[in-house]
Design an enzyme around this catalytic site. Structure first.
Site, PDB file in Angstrom:
ATOM      1  N   ARG A  24      13.023  -9.343   3.237  1.00 28.92           N
ATOM      2  CA  ARG A  24      13.359 -10.143   4.389  1.00 28.92           C
ATOM      3  C   ARG A  24      14.714 -10.765   4.547  1.00 28.92           C
ATOM      4  O   ARG A  24      15.179 -11.082   5.406  1.00 28.92           O
ATOM      5  CB  ARG A  24      12.132 -11.194   4.598  1.00 28.92           C
ATOM      6  CG  ARG A  24      10.667 -10.219   4.868  1.00 28.92           C
ATOM      7  CD  ARG A  24       9.726 -11.062   4.891  1.00 28.92           C
ATOM      8  NE  ARG A  24       8.327 -10.476   5.035  1.00 28.92           N
ATOM      9  CZ  ARG A  24       7.707  -9.438   4.418  1.00 28.92           C
ATOM     10  NH1 ARG A  24       8.210  -9.091   3.274  1.00 28.92           N
ATOM     11  NH2 ARG A  24       6.562  -8.915   4.879  1.00 28.92           N
ATOM     12  N   GLY A  91       7.508   0.682   0.500  1.00 25.05           N
ATOM     13  CA  GLY A  91       6.858   0.525   1.753  1.00 25.05           C
ATOM     14  C   GLY A  91       7.168  -0.560   2.483  1.00 25.05           C
ATOM     15  O   GLY A  91       7.405  -0.235   3.828  1.00 25.05           O
ATOM     16  N   ARG A 119       2.282   7.810   2.389  1.00 25.72           N
ATOM     17  CA  ARG A 119       1.756   6.617   2.746  1.00 25.72           C
ATOM     18  C   ARG A 119       1.705   6.882   4.531  1.00 25.72           C
ATOM     19  O   ARG A 119       2.429   7.076   5.126  1.00 25.72           O
ATOM     20  CB  ARG A 119       2.505   5.425   2.167  1.00 25.72           C
ATOM     21  CG  ARG A 119       2.274   5.371   0.757  1.00 25.72           C
ATOM     22  CD  ARG A 119       3.130   4.318  -0.199  1.00 25.72           C
ATOM     23  NE  ARG A 119       2.509   3.089   0.287  1.00 25.72           N
ATOM     24  CZ  ARG A 119       3.053   1.787  -0.110  1.00 25.72           C
ATOM     25  NH1 ARG A 119       4.113   1.641  -0.936  1.00 25.72           N
ATOM     26  NH2 ARG A 119       2.364   0.672   0.367  1.00 25.72           N
ATOM     27  N   GLN A 165       2.993  -5.993   6.208  1.00 33.21           N
ATOM     28  CA  GLN A 165       4.202  -5.025   6.601  1.00 33.21           C
ATOM     29  C   GLN A 165       4.062  -4.481   8.231  1.00 33.21           C
ATOM     30  O   GLN A 165       5.105  -4.247   8.816  1.00 33.21           O
ATOM     31  CB  GLN A 165       4.121  -3.523   5.688  1.00 33.21           C
ATOM     32  CG  GLN A 165       4.440  -3.937   4.412  1.00 33.21           C
ATOM     33  CD  GLN A 165       4.339  -2.692   3.199  1.00 33.21           C
ATOM     34  OE1 GLN A 165       4.021  -1.786   3.751  1.00 33.21           O
ATOM     35  NE2 GLN A 165       4.828  -2.935   2.006  1.00 33.21           N
ATOM     36  N   ASP A 310      -1.921  -7.215  -4.043  1.00 35.11           N
ATOM     37  CA  ASP A 310      -1.042  -6.623  -5.202  1.00 35.11           C
ATOM     38  C   ASP A 310      -1.409  -6.768  -6.748  1.00 35.11           C
ATOM     39  O   ASP A 310      -0.993  -6.247  -7.683  1.00 35.11           O
ATOM     40  CB  ASP A 310       0.293  -6.897  -5.060  1.00 35.11           C
ATOM     41  CG  ASP A 310       1.166  -6.184  -3.840  1.00 35.11           C
ATOM     42  OD1 ASP A 310       0.484  -5.226  -3.121  1.00 35.11           O
ATOM     43  OD2 ASP A 310       2.096  -6.737  -3.107  1.00 35.11           O
ATOM     44  N   LYS A 337      -1.447   2.395  -1.512  1.00 33.26           N
ATOM     45  CA  LYS A 337      -0.327   1.698  -2.140  1.00 33.26           C
ATOM     46  C   LYS A 337       0.549   2.921  -2.843  1.00 33.26           C
ATOM     47  O   LYS A 337       0.395   3.771  -2.589  1.00 33.26           O
ATOM     48  CB  LYS A 337      -0.741   0.718  -3.019  1.00 33.26           C
ATOM     49  CG  LYS A 337      -1.533  -0.331  -2.288  1.00 33.26           C
ATOM     50  CD  LYS A 337      -0.548  -1.139  -1.374  1.00 33.26           C
ATOM     51  CE  LYS A 337      -1.405  -2.524  -0.636  1.00 33.26           C
ATOM     52  NZ  LYS A 337      -0.445  -2.959   0.514  1.00 33.26           N
ATOM     53  N   ARG A 341      -4.573   2.879  -6.058  1.00 35.98           N
ATOM     54  CA  ARG A 341      -4.620   2.103  -7.256  1.00 35.98           C
ATOM     55  C   ARG A 341      -6.352   1.851  -7.775  1.00 35.98           C
ATOM     56  O   ARG A 341      -6.592   1.365  -8.916  1.00 35.98           O
ATOM     57  CB  ARG A 341      -4.136   0.691  -6.941  1.00 35.98           C
ATOM     58  CG  ARG A 341      -2.554   0.745  -6.959  1.00 35.98           C
ATOM     59  CD  ARG A 341      -1.729  -0.355  -6.513  1.00 35.98           C
ATOM     60  NE  ARG A 341      -0.339  -0.295  -6.977  1.00 35.98           N
ATOM     61  CZ  ARG A 341       0.471  -1.138  -6.320  1.00 35.98           C
ATOM     62  NH1 ARG A 341      -0.183  -2.322  -5.685  1.00 35.98           N
ATOM     63  NH2 ARG A 341       1.698  -1.167  -6.376  1.00 35.98           N
ATOM     64  N   ARG A 383       3.006  -1.507 -10.634  1.00 41.02           N
ATOM     65  CA  ARG A 383       1.976  -2.194 -11.243  1.00 41.02           C
ATOM     66  C   ARG A 383       1.000  -1.692 -11.993  1.00 41.02           C
ATOM     67  O   ARG A 383       0.309  -2.608 -12.781  1.00 41.02           O
ATOM     68  CB  ARG A 383       1.405  -2.931  -9.928  1.00 41.02           C
ATOM     69  CG  ARG A 383       2.471  -3.522  -9.099  1.00 41.02           C
ATOM     70  CD  ARG A 383       1.976  -4.790  -7.966  1.00 41.02           C
ATOM     71  NE  ARG A 383       2.821  -4.926  -7.000  1.00 41.02           N
ATOM     72  CZ  ARG A 383       3.895  -5.750  -7.010  1.00 41.02           C
ATOM     73  NH1 ARG A 383       3.896  -6.426  -8.229  1.00 41.02           N
ATOM     74  NH2 ARG A 383       4.606  -5.876  -6.043  1.00 41.02           N
TER      75      ARG A 383
END
Ligand code: S3P
Length: 423
Positions: A24, A91, A119, A165, A310, A337, A341, A383
Site C-alpha cells: 500500500r 494476490g 485465484r 483485498q 494468514d 490463498k 491451505r 507460508r
C-alpha cells in the site's frame, strides 16, 4: 533444505516489514503528490512485483539499503504500460491494482503466475463493474484481467466475504469515482488502506462495519515507516512456544488490532506472550516476547478468522503440539490463498503423523502426540514452507522441505534467521 530437531531457540530478532503495508505504501505513494520515503519496506518478491508494475506505469521508484523512495505521479499521473503488468504470486498486487486501473484513462492487462491464475477475481470484477468499470477476465473470474478506460461512480457495496483485498480494490477505485463509495463488511478485515488513506489526507469514515470514502482532489505524500510483519513474526511465536526451553523477543512487530488474532489464539492455547515498547502510531507496533509453555487445544472460528487468516497454517502446527483437540472453522477462504491451505496443511500434518481431519471450512487437529520429521511439500506456498519448518524444529527425527526458496515471497532470509537463533 534439511531441518533437524533443535534445542531451545533463544535471542532477539526483527522480522521483515509488513507485506500488506509495504504494497500500500508504494501504491499510495505513486498516486500522491510529492515524494514518499518508505522505511522498513519488505523486499520480498510480492512487494517487488508491485514496484515493477508501477515502474511500468512511469513511476520513479528508487531502492536503497535504507529506504524505498517513490516519486508520486499524482492521482491522474500514471502512464499506459507497455505490455502486461506482471503481478507474480501476489494476490494483493493483482486485486488492489485492479481498483486503481479501473479509474485510469488507458487500457491495461495484468497477469500473474500459475497460482494467481487459479485465484478468484470475480469478487473484484463484480463490484468494479457496478461502479462502471469496463473489465474483462478469463471466464469472468480469472487472470489475465484487462481494464479499459471508463467513468466510475460511487456505490454502496456489501462484501460477500471479509476480504481486505476486495475492500481495498473498491476503495482505490472510489478515489476515481464520482460521489461517495460505501462498503459494508461482514466482519472487519485488516484496515491498512483506511489508515493510510487518512494519513494522506483522504476523507474516510468508519462506523461499525461500514466504511465511507469521499473522493479526494489529491493525496499528499507522507513518509511511511513499515513495522515488522506479524504474519512473519507468527512463525517465531509458534516456534518459541513449542520448542522446549525457548525464549524469543521479536522487535518492532505491527500489532494493528485487525491483525492480532494470532496473539489471542496462542494465549488461549496457554502460550506465554508479552508485549513491551508499545508505540501507537498510524500503525501500532511493539516488541513481543514468547516463552515455551505447554499448549492445549482451542476452538477458532467466527469474527477472529480475518484477524489471523494468514497465520492459520502455523496455528495448525501449534495445534499439533497442543494437548487435545483444536477445531478451525469458518476458514473457507484458506482454500483460495497461494495454495489450498486447508488441503495442504492436512496432508503435510498427516505426513508428520499428526491426527487431523479436513472439514468443509477448516480442520480438526488432535494434538499432543509428538509429530515426527518427514519430507514436506510446500505447494509453492511460502507460508506452508515456513509452517512445516517450524514443525520440523520440534518434531522427532530429521525433516526435509522441498522448494524452500519459496519463502522469499514474504520472508527472504527466514532460514538464516532461524539458524542464528539455534534452529
Ligand atoms: C491481504 C489481505 C488478505 C491476506 C493477504 C494480504 C492484504 O487477503 O490473506 O495475505 O494485504 O489486503 P484477503 O483480504 O483476500 O483475505
Amino acid at each position: 533444505m534439511q531441518i533437524q530437531p533443535c534445542g531451545p531457540l533463544r535471542g532477539t530478532l526483527s522480522v521483515p516489514g509488513d507485506k500488506s503495508i509495504s504494497h500500500r505504501a508504494v501504491m499510495l505513494g505513486a498516486l500522491a503528490n510529492g515524494t514518499t520515503h518508505i522505511t522498513g519496506f519488505l523486499m520480498g518478491e510480492d512487494c517487488l512485483s508491485t514496484i515493477e508494475c508501477f515502474r511500468k506505469m512511469g513511476v520513479q521508484i528508487d531502492l536503497t539499503d535504507k529506504e524505498v523512495v517513490v516519486e508520486g505521479a499524482g492521482l491522474h499521473g500514471l502512464g499506459a504500460p507497455e505490455g502486461i503488468l506482471y503481478t507474480g504470486n501476489s494476490g494483493t498486487t493483482t486485486r488492489l491494482l485492479c481498483g486503481i486501473l479501473a479509474g485510469q484513462p488507458f487500457t491495461a492487462t495484468l497477469n500473474g503466475d500459475a497460482s494467481i491464475q487459479k485465484r478468484p477475481m470475480g469478487r473484484i470484477i463484480k463490484p468494479l463493474r457496478e461502479m462502471g468499470a469496463s473489465i474483462e477476465g478469463k471466464n469472468d473470474n480469472y487472470c489475465p484481467l484487462t481494464l479499459y478506460p471508463s467513468e466510475l461512480f460511487g456505490i454502496e457495496y456489501r462484501l460477500p466475504v471479509a476480504s481486505a483485498q476486495l475492500k481495498s480494490a473498491i476503495l482505490l477505485a472510489g478515489l476515481y469515482a464520482e460521489g461517495q463509495t460505501t462498503i459494508i463488511e461482514p466482519t472487519p478485515s485488516r484496515d491498512h488502506t483506511e489508515r493510510m488513506f487518512r494519513a494522506l489526507g483522504v476523507e474516510i469514515d468508519t462506523s461499525g462495519n461500514t466504511i465511507t470514502l469521499d473522493p479526494p482532489e489529491d493525496l499528499h505524500a507522507v513518509d511511511i515507516a513499515v513495522p515488522g510483519d506479524i504474519s512473519s513474526a507468527a512463525f517465531f511465536l509458534v516456534a518459541g512456544a513449542v520448542v522446549p526451553g525457548s525464549e524469543l523477543t521479536i522487535q518492532n512487530v505491527g500489532v494493528n488490532p485487525t491483525r492480532t488474532g494470532i496473539l489471542d489464539v496462542l494465549r488461549d492455547m496457554g502460550a506465554d506472550i508479552s508485549m513491551s515498547n508499545l508505540r501507537d502510531e498510524t500503525e501500532p507496533a511493539c516488541d513481543l516476547t514468547v516463552k515455551y509453555s505447554a499448549l492445549h487445544g482451542v476452538e477458532i472460528g467466527g469474527a477472529i478468522i480475518p484477524r489471523l487468516i494468514d497465520e492459520l497454517p502455523v496455528i495448525a502446527v501449534a495445534a499439533a503440539f497442543a494437548e487435545g483437540e483444536t477445531v478451525i472453522r469458518d476458514a473457507q477462504e484458506l482454500k483460495v490463498k497461494e495454495s489450498n491451505r486447508i488441503a495442504a496443511m492436512v496432508s503435510e500434518l498427516t505426513r508428520a503423523g499428526v491426527e487431523v481431519e479436513e472439514t468443509d471450512d477448516g480442520m480438526i487437529i488432535h494434538g499432543g502426540k509428538a509429530p515426527r520429521g518427514a519430507v514436506f511439500e510446500t505447494y509453492g506456498d511460502h507460508r506452508i514452507a515456513m509452517s512445516m519448518a517450524v514443525l520440523a524444529l520440534a518434531a522427532e527425527g530429521a525433516s526435509r522441505i522441498d522448494n524452500p526458496d519459496v519463502v522469499a515471497i514474504s520472508y527472504p532470509g527466514f532460514f538464516d534467521t532461524l539458524a542464528q537463533l539455534g534452529g
